[in-house]
Design a protein around this motif. Structure first.
Motif, PDB file in Angstrom:
ATOM      1  N   LEU A 143      -7.803  -5.466 -28.520  1.00 33.46           N
ATOM      2  CA  LEU A 143      -6.872  -4.352 -28.760  1.00 33.46           C
ATOM      3  C   LEU A 143      -6.700  -4.101 -30.262  1.00 33.46           C
ATOM      4  O   LEU A 143      -6.688  -2.950 -30.711  1.00 33.46           O
ATOM      5  CB  LEU A 143      -5.519  -4.634 -28.106  1.00 33.46           C
ATOM      6  CG  LEU A 143      -5.494  -4.546 -26.577  1.00 33.46           C
ATOM      7  CD1 LEU A 143      -4.139  -4.997 -26.043  1.00 33.46           C
ATOM      8  CD2 LEU A 143      -5.779  -3.125 -26.126  1.00 33.46           C
ATOM      9  N   GLN A 144      -6.557  -5.193 -31.024  1.00 35.59           N
ATOM     10  CA  GLN A 144      -6.415  -5.034 -32.469  1.00 35.59           C
ATOM     11  C   GLN A 144      -7.668  -4.378 -33.059  1.00 35.59           C
ATOM     12  O   GLN A 144      -7.574  -3.510 -33.930  1.00 35.59           O
ATOM     13  CB  GLN A 144      -6.180  -6.401 -33.134  1.00 35.59           C
ATOM     14  CG  GLN A 144      -4.790  -6.958 -32.889  1.00 35.59           C
ATOM     15  CD  GLN A 144      -4.640  -8.364 -33.457  1.00 35.59           C
ATOM     16  OE1 GLN A 144      -5.624  -8.996 -33.843  1.00 35.59           O
ATOM     17  NE2 GLN A 144      -3.407  -8.850 -33.501  1.00 35.59           N
ATOM     18  N   LEU A 145      -8.821  -4.817 -32.589  1.00 35.00           N
ATOM     19  CA  LEU A 145     -10.068  -4.265 -33.084  1.00 35.00           C
ATOM     20  C   LEU A 145     -10.168  -2.772 -32.769  1.00 35.00           C
ATOM     21  O   LEU A 145     -10.552  -1.977 -33.627  1.00 35.00           O
ATOM     22  CB  LEU A 145     -11.256  -5.010 -32.448  1.00 35.00           C
ATOM     23  CG  LEU A 145     -12.649  -4.580 -32.895  1.00 35.00           C
ATOM     24  CD1 LEU A 145     -12.826  -4.834 -34.391  1.00 35.00           C
ATOM     25  CD2 LEU A 145     -13.709  -5.342 -32.114  1.00 35.00           C
ATOM     26  N   LYS A 146      -9.773  -2.381 -31.570  1.00 38.00           N
ATOM     27  CA  LYS A 146      -9.797  -0.964 -31.207  1.00 38.00           C
ATOM     28  C   LYS A 146      -8.858  -0.165 -32.101  1.00 38.00           C
ATOM     29  O   LYS A 146      -9.186   0.944 -32.532  1.00 38.00           O
ATOM     30  CB  LYS A 146      -9.407  -0.784 -29.731  1.00 38.00           C
ATOM     31  CG  LYS A 146     -10.488  -1.167 -28.767  1.00 38.00           C
ATOM     32  CD  LYS A 146     -10.027  -0.956 -27.327  1.00 38.00           C
ATOM     33  CE  LYS A 146     -11.101  -1.416 -26.349  1.00 38.00           C
ATOM     34  NZ  LYS A 146     -10.655  -1.307 -24.968  1.00 38.00           N
ATOM     35  N   THR A 147      -7.671  -0.737 -32.348  1.00 43.42           N
ATOM     36  CA  THR A 147      -6.692  -0.042 -33.194  1.00 43.42           C
ATOM     37  C   THR A 147      -7.250   0.149 -34.606  1.00 43.42           C
ATOM     38  O   THR A 147      -7.159   1.244 -35.185  1.00 43.42           O
ATOM     39  CB  THR A 147      -5.382  -0.848 -33.254  1.00 43.42           C
ATOM     40  OG1 THR A 147      -4.914  -1.053 -31.928  1.00 43.42           O
ATOM     41  CG2 THR A 147      -4.323  -0.128 -34.054  1.00 43.42           C
ATOM     42  N   GLU A 148      -7.848  -0.922 -35.147  1.00 39.81           N
ATOM     43  CA  GLU A 148      -8.424  -0.838 -36.489  1.00 39.81           C
ATOM     44  C   GLU A 148      -9.575   0.175 -36.529  1.00 39.81           C
ATOM     45  O   GLU A 148      -9.704   0.951 -37.467  1.00 39.81           O
ATOM     46  CB  GLU A 148      -8.943  -2.223 -36.928  1.00 39.81           C
ATOM     47  CG  GLU A 148      -7.843  -3.254 -37.185  1.00 39.81           C
ATOM     48  CD  GLU A 148      -6.951  -2.856 -38.342  1.00 39.81           C
ATOM     49  OE1 GLU A 148      -7.446  -2.296 -39.345  1.00 39.81           O
ATOM     50  OE2 GLU A 148      -5.731  -3.096 -38.242  1.00 39.81           O
TER      51      GLU A 148
END
Length: 185
Positions: A143-148
């Motif tokens: 999820l963090q990677l998608k947000t970034e």
């Protein structure tokens, strides 16, 4: 002549009517004869069935007598086997005792294996919990990677939009400079 014709026609009609009555009477007689034939045939079939049943019962009785004789022979054989089995009973009891001892040993082994299985199950439970924690961490990281990535995509889009705006402003500025130089001349 007309009267004679009328008379002749009347006679013909009466003759035709008489023929119809005779045909009807013959048909009824034929039907009655057919019914009698049918009844005779039914009785013949009934007698034939009864004869077949009688023959079948005679055959069944003969078979029953054969089975009784065979059963008497089997009883004699069974009595002989019974006396033989009584002799082998003591040997069987010895074997039963041996099997009992084997079962006691197997029961002990089974309890040991149950303990091992319980330990394996506990280890498996702990490993499953660790896997769930790792999965949760993995999901959070995704999820963090998608947000970034989305943020980077937004920045890239903004950069392109500003670049396009800047080029348009440059073109407009050139156009204004040209207009200004045209006005000066």
């Amino acid at each position: 002549i007309h009267k004679e014709r009328q008379e002749l026609i009347k006679q013909w009609e009466e003759a035709i009517e008489a023929m119809k009555r005779r045909d009807q009477a013959m048909k009824e007689a034929d039907d009655a004869a057919e019914e009698l034939k049918k009844q005779v045939e039914e009785r013949r079939v009934g007698l034939k069935e009864r004869q077949m049943f009688l023959d079948s019962e005679k055959a069944t009785n003969a078979q029953a007598e054969q089975k009784i004789n065979q059963a008497e022979r089997l009883v004699a054989v069974a009595r002989e086997e019974y006396s033989t089995s009584q002799q082998g009973l003591s040997e069987f009891q010895d074997e039963v005792e041996t099997v009992r001892n084997t079962l006691v040993k197997a029961g002990t082994t089974l309890e040991t294996k149950r303990g091992e299985v319980a330990n394996f199950q506990e280890d498996l439970k702990n490993k499953k919990l660790r896997i769930e924690r790792v999965r949760a961490t993995f999901t959070q990281t995704q999820l963090q990677l998608k947000t970034e990535y989305a943020h980077l995509t937004d920045l890239d889009s903004r950069s392109r939009a500003l670049d396009k705006y800047f080029r348009q402003e440059e073109l407009r500025a050139k156009a204004l400079e040209k207009e200004l130089s045209d006005l000066k001349q």
